[in-house]
Design a protein around this motif. Structure first.
Motif, PDB file in Angstrom:
ATOM      1  N   GLU A  88      -3.776   5.654   4.176  1.00 25.68           N
ATOM      2  CA  GLU A  88      -4.639   5.496   3.011  1.00 25.68           C
ATOM      3  C   GLU A  88      -5.805   6.483   3.056  1.00 25.68           C
ATOM      4  O   GLU A  88      -6.231   7.002   2.015  1.00 25.68           O
ATOM      5  CB  GLU A  88      -5.156   4.053   2.951  1.00 25.68           C
ATOM      6  CG  GLU A  88      -4.074   3.054   2.581  1.00 25.68           C
ATOM      7  CD  GLU A  88      -4.607   1.653   2.421  1.00 25.68           C
ATOM      8  OE1 GLU A  88      -4.091   0.923   1.575  1.00 25.68           O
ATOM      9  OE2 GLU A  88      -5.571   1.287   3.138  1.00 25.68           O
ATOM     10  N   ARG A  89      -6.333   6.749   4.281  1.00 25.20           N
ATOM     11  CA  ARG A  89      -7.447   7.711   4.380  1.00 25.20           C
ATOM     12  C   ARG A  89      -7.004   9.100   3.942  1.00 25.20           C
ATOM     13  O   ARG A  89      -7.694   9.772   3.183  1.00 25.20           O
ATOM     14  CB  ARG A  89      -7.964   7.755   5.820  1.00 25.20           C
ATOM     15  CG  ARG A  89      -9.083   8.772   6.042  1.00 25.20           C
ATOM     16  CD  ARG A  89      -9.531   8.793   7.489  1.00 25.20           C
ATOM     17  NE  ARG A  89      -8.480   9.204   8.398  1.00 25.20           N
ATOM     18  CZ  ARG A  89      -8.110  10.482   8.570  1.00 25.20           C
ATOM     19  NH1 ARG A  89      -8.726  11.452   7.901  1.00 25.20           N
ATOM     20  NH2 ARG A  89      -7.163  10.787   9.419  1.00 25.20           N
ATOM     21  N   GLN A  90      -5.835   9.526   4.412  1.00 21.25           N
ATOM     22  CA  GLN A  90      -5.358  10.852   4.054  1.00 21.25           C
ATOM     23  C   GLN A  90      -4.966  10.941   2.580  1.00 21.25           C
ATOM     24  O   GLN A  90      -5.123  11.988   1.957  1.00 21.25           O
ATOM     25  CB  GLN A  90      -4.182  11.231   4.956  1.00 21.25           C
ATOM     26  CG  GLN A  90      -4.590  11.397   6.416  1.00 21.25           C
ATOM     27  CD  GLN A  90      -3.432  11.812   7.293  1.00 21.25           C
ATOM     28  OE1 GLN A  90      -2.306  11.874   6.839  1.00 21.25           O
ATOM     29  NE2 GLN A  90      -3.725  12.108   8.554  1.00 21.25           N
ATOM     30  N   ALA A  91      -4.447   9.844   2.036  1.00 13.23           N
ATOM     31  CA  ALA A  91      -4.143   9.831   0.602  1.00 13.23           C
ATOM     32  C   ALA A  91      -5.417   9.969  -0.216  1.00 13.23           C
ATOM     33  O   ALA A  91      -5.463  10.682  -1.228  1.00 13.23           O
ATOM     34  CB  ALA A  91      -3.417   8.543   0.243  1.00 13.23           C
ATOM     35  N   ALA A  92      -6.480   9.286   0.234  1.00  9.70           N
ATOM     36  CA  ALA A  92      -7.761   9.402  -0.453  1.00  9.70           C
ATOM     37  C   ALA A  92      -8.317  10.812  -0.327  1.00  9.70           C
ATOM     38  O   ALA A  92      -8.959  11.335  -1.248  1.00  9.70           O
ATOM     39  CB  ALA A  92      -8.749   8.387   0.116  1.00  9.70           C
TER      40      ALA A  92
ATOM     41  N   TRP B 243       0.834  -1.193   0.000  1.00 15.80           N
ATOM     42  CA  TRP B 243       0.000   0.000   0.000  1.00 15.80           C
ATOM     43  C   TRP B 243       0.866   1.238   0.000  1.00 15.80           C
ATOM     44  O   TRP B 243       2.009   1.218   0.417  1.00 15.80           O
ATOM     45  CB  TRP B 243      -0.955  -0.005   1.194  1.00 15.80           C
ATOM     46  CG  TRP B 243      -0.297  -0.087   2.540  1.00 15.80           C
ATOM     47  CD1 TRP B 243       0.152  -1.202   3.157  1.00 15.80           C
ATOM     48  CD2 TRP B 243      -0.032   1.003   3.427  1.00 15.80           C
ATOM     49  NE1 TRP B 243       0.686  -0.900   4.383  1.00 15.80           N
ATOM     50  CE2 TRP B 243       0.591   0.451   4.580  1.00 15.80           C
ATOM     51  CE3 TRP B 243      -0.262   2.384   3.389  1.00 15.80           C
ATOM     52  CZ2 TRP B 243       0.989   1.230   5.661  1.00 15.80           C
ATOM     53  CZ3 TRP B 243       0.124   3.161   4.468  1.00 15.80           C
ATOM     54  CH2 TRP B 243       0.742   2.600   5.574  1.00 15.80           C
TER      55      TRP B 243
ATOM     56  N   GLN C  87      -6.632  13.608  -0.209  1.00 15.40           N
ATOM     57  CA  GLN C  87      -5.953  14.491  -1.165  1.00 15.40           C
ATOM     58  C   GLN C  87      -6.497  14.307  -2.582  1.00 15.40           C
ATOM     59  O   GLN C  87      -6.563  15.249  -3.362  1.00 15.40           O
ATOM     60  CB  GLN C  87      -4.450  14.219  -1.150  1.00 15.40           C
ATOM     61  CG  GLN C  87      -3.749  14.743   0.090  1.00 15.40           C
ATOM     62  CD  GLN C  87      -2.247  14.592  -0.001  1.00 15.40           C
ATOM     63  OE1 GLN C  87      -1.752  13.745  -0.736  1.00 15.40           O
ATOM     64  NE2 GLN C  87      -1.528  15.416   0.739  1.00 15.40           N
ATOM     65  N   ALA C  88      -6.866  13.046  -2.881  1.00 15.74           N
ATOM     66  CA  ALA C  88      -7.334  12.770  -4.231  1.00 15.74           C
ATOM     67  C   ALA C  88      -8.835  12.991  -4.407  1.00 15.74           C
ATOM     68  O   ALA C  88      -9.347  12.970  -5.527  1.00 15.74           O
ATOM     69  CB  ALA C  88      -7.001  11.322  -4.610  1.00 15.74           C
ATOM     70  N   ALA C  89      -9.581  13.226  -3.325  1.00 18.09           N
ATOM     71  CA  ALA C  89     -11.034  13.364  -3.405  1.00 18.09           C
ATOM     72  C   ALA C  89     -11.420  14.641  -4.141  1.00 18.09           C
ATOM     73  O   ALA C  89     -10.799  15.684  -3.965  1.00 18.09           O
ATOM     74  CB  ALA C  89     -11.628  13.364  -2.003  1.00 18.09           C
TER      75      ALA C  89
ATOM     76  N   ASN D 294     -12.885  19.757   0.286  1.00 16.28           N
ATOM     77  CA  ASN D 294     -12.800  18.340  -0.028  1.00 16.28           C
ATOM     78  C   ASN D 294     -13.859  17.573   0.752  1.00 16.28           C
ATOM     79  O   ASN D 294     -14.281  17.972   1.830  1.00 16.28           O
ATOM     80  CB  ASN D 294     -11.413  17.790   0.335  1.00 16.28           C
ATOM     81  CG  ASN D 294     -10.357  18.294  -0.636  1.00 16.28           C
ATOM     82  OD1 ASN D 294     -10.682  18.668  -1.754  1.00 16.28           O
ATOM     83  ND2 ASN D 294      -9.111  18.303  -0.184  1.00 16.28           N
TER      84      ASN D 294
END
Length: 542
Positions: free
Chosen positions: A180-184, A155, A186-188, A200
């Motif tokens: 993974e939550r914080q990466a999502a 991951w 940024q991409a949201a 966001n």
């Protein structure tokens, strides 16, 4: 493995990826890790550096690196026993072993073998059997916990580090869920709020001291009761005070040069940055032509001894010997592999490494101590000529010691009649040479002592390795009451009392006294030991 251990293991893995052999050079390894290790893993770093400094575990693990898994496990067992014998706590030893195993990637095969039967051992529940129901919110966490570590998919964390396979990011220490939550987040894609502004769908990534309560928008105070607000402010005030205390004591600790300071843990790095070499006639940052005050700037550690001989003052340190003439540094000689030349060559490096760094423009000569000398001519910062010597052991073609010296004294010796006449006319020089021999033994300068003997005496001692091994337990050898029994142009006989102290098995010290005589002969502008006799007077155990 704990989060902080995983972070340190990743730091060590990066260092080893550049140079696997650094594992056997403890000071280089400690310094390289010290540059990369974050504050969060400082406790684990200290444990590992202590283990490295207390043992030769790096050499043991490097020797087993390309061997079978069984031999690797045997090496780890040897390291474990060694550290326990050094009175290191068992839990600390296990943390160090786990960090090293992970960084060396020695555990991957074992994990894969263990994962296969573990996966096959899981059986499906019987049809119709009543199973306790689990709340929906807990199912993802339970599934992740039941998944074997070896089968977890890699991951990517929000910090940018990819390929994580454990529950925590080995780069920044975030948990998988958080990363993974914080990466999502940024991409949201942005969504509209009631006020018509854009934000966001998930709170943006920021370093957070306090996690926001569930259901509350980041930065908002809606829904927070006065009691909760007061409690939050009290907690924040307590954290600020605690951080102030930690910063105060942290600066005081890491800024000091004590045995427990950060600077002492990365000793070589601190030494190199304290004073940089100006020329190739240098060792450990100290140059020929430097002043005595520069010795302290080079951070060579505690001075163990000082001797005044033949017009020079010799300063003995753990890693180097420094010769001064007045206020000037005129000679350097390595004693260990911890210090390097300006081009990065250490005692113990190969002849190929020397030639790669310095080229083929050298003068080669045979030594009398089982070595061959490779000498390169350079100039000091003031333009004076000097020689940088690499003494290469004939047995393994590696550097036995490194020295640098000014050639002004050799030119003076080369004047007509000086080389042959001086020793013959001055029997006092034979006394000085004998004292120099035993001083070299006491300071474990075995190669220097070997050179002070004639070829005939060397043959009587066996080979160089036998000579060195014979004195390996010697703590000190001191010649007292050295008296000239007879003197001639070609030979001087000296009588003296020798006080020798040797370390015995179990740690006790054996002190012996001998009545001795030594025959000294002139050779190459100095006196050398031709023959010795000794009779024991007393012996006791201290």
């Amino acid at each position: 493995m704990e989060e902080k251990q995983a972070i340190l293991a990743n730091v060590l893995r990066k260092v080893l990826a550049k140079d696997r052999s650094i594992l056997a050079r403890r000071e280089d390894l400690i310094a390289a890790m010290g540059i990369l290790v974050p504050v969060a893993a400082m406790r684990e770093y200290r444990a590992l550096t202590t283990a490295l400094q207390e043992s030769n575990l790096g050499e043991i693990l490097l020797a087993a690196d390309q061997k079978s898994p069984e031999e690797r496990q045997a090496a780890l067992g040897q390291v474990r026993e060694m550290l326990l014998e050094k009175n290191m706590q068992e839990k600390t030893v296990e943390r160090v072993i786990a960090t090293l195993t992970d960084a060396l990637d020695w555990g991957k095969e074992a994990q894969a073998e263990q994962a296969a039967p573990a996966a096959g051992a899981q059986t499906a529940p019987q049809a119709g059997a009543s199973q306790p129901q689990m709340p929906e919110a807990e199912k993802p966490q339970a599934a992740a916990a039941q998944q074997p570590a070896a089968t977890q998919t890699p991951w990517a964390c929000v910090c940018g580090h990819q390929g994580n396979t454990s529950a925590f990011c080995t780069e920044c220490g975030r948990s998988r869920a958080e990363g993974e939550r914080q990466a999502a987040a940024q991409a949201a894609p942005p969504v509209a709020t009631a006020a018509g502004t854009q934000r966001n769908a998930v709170p943006p990534v920021h370093p957070q001291v306090w996690p926001e309560p569930a259901g509350q928008a980041a930065g908002g105070a809606a829904g927070r009761s006065p009691a909760e607000a007061k409690k939050r402010m009290a907690l924040i005030a307590a954290v600020v005070v605690l951080l102030g205390i930690l910063v105060f004591f942290g600066v005081r600790e890491f800024g000091s040069q004590g045995s427990g300071s950060y600077a002492s843990l990365v000793g070589k790095q601190a030494t190199e940055t304290a004073k940089e070499a100006k020329t190739d006639l240098s060792l450990g940052g100290l140059d020929l032509g430097d002043k005595k005050s520069d010795i302290e700037k080079a951070k060579l550690g505690k001075e163990n001894d000082t001797k005044e001989e033949s017009g020079f003052v010799f300063h003995y340190y753990d890693d180097v010997q420094v010769a001064t003439d007045g206020d000037e540094v005129v000679g350097l000689k390595s004693v260990s592999d911890r210090l390097a030349t300006k081009r990065g060559i250490h005692q113990g490096d190969s002849l190929a490494d020397v030639k790669k760094a310095y080229g083929s423009d050298f003068q080669k000569s045979a030594g009398e101590d089982g070595m061959t000398y490779y000498e390169y001519a350079f100039q000091t910062d003031a333009g004076e000529e000097g020689l940088l010597r690499f003494a290469i052991r004939n047995s393994d073609q590696k550097v036995g010691y490194i020295s640098a010296r000014l050639t002004r004294y050799e030119k003076a010796k080369a004047q007509p009649n000086t080389q042959a006449a001086a020793p013959a006319a001055d029997a006092r020089g034979a006394q000085v040479a004998l004292n120099n021999f035993y001083n070299a033994i006491s300071h474990k300068d075995y190669s220097g002592a070997w050179q002070m003997m004639t070829p005939e005496q060397q043959k009587r001692m066996g080979d160089y390795d036998s000579f060195r091994q014979g004195y390996s337990t010697t703590l000190s050898s001191e010649a007292r009451n050295v008296t000239i029994a007879s003197a001639a142009p070609d030979k001087v006989v000296l009588t003296y009392r020798l006080l020798a102290r040797d370390r015995m098995p179990g740690g006790k010290v054996k002190a012996q006294v001998f009545d001795c005589s030594a025959t000294m002969v002139p050779s190459g502008g100095t006196w050398k030991l031709l023959y010795t006799e000794a009779k024991q007077v007393s012996s006791r155990v201290e």
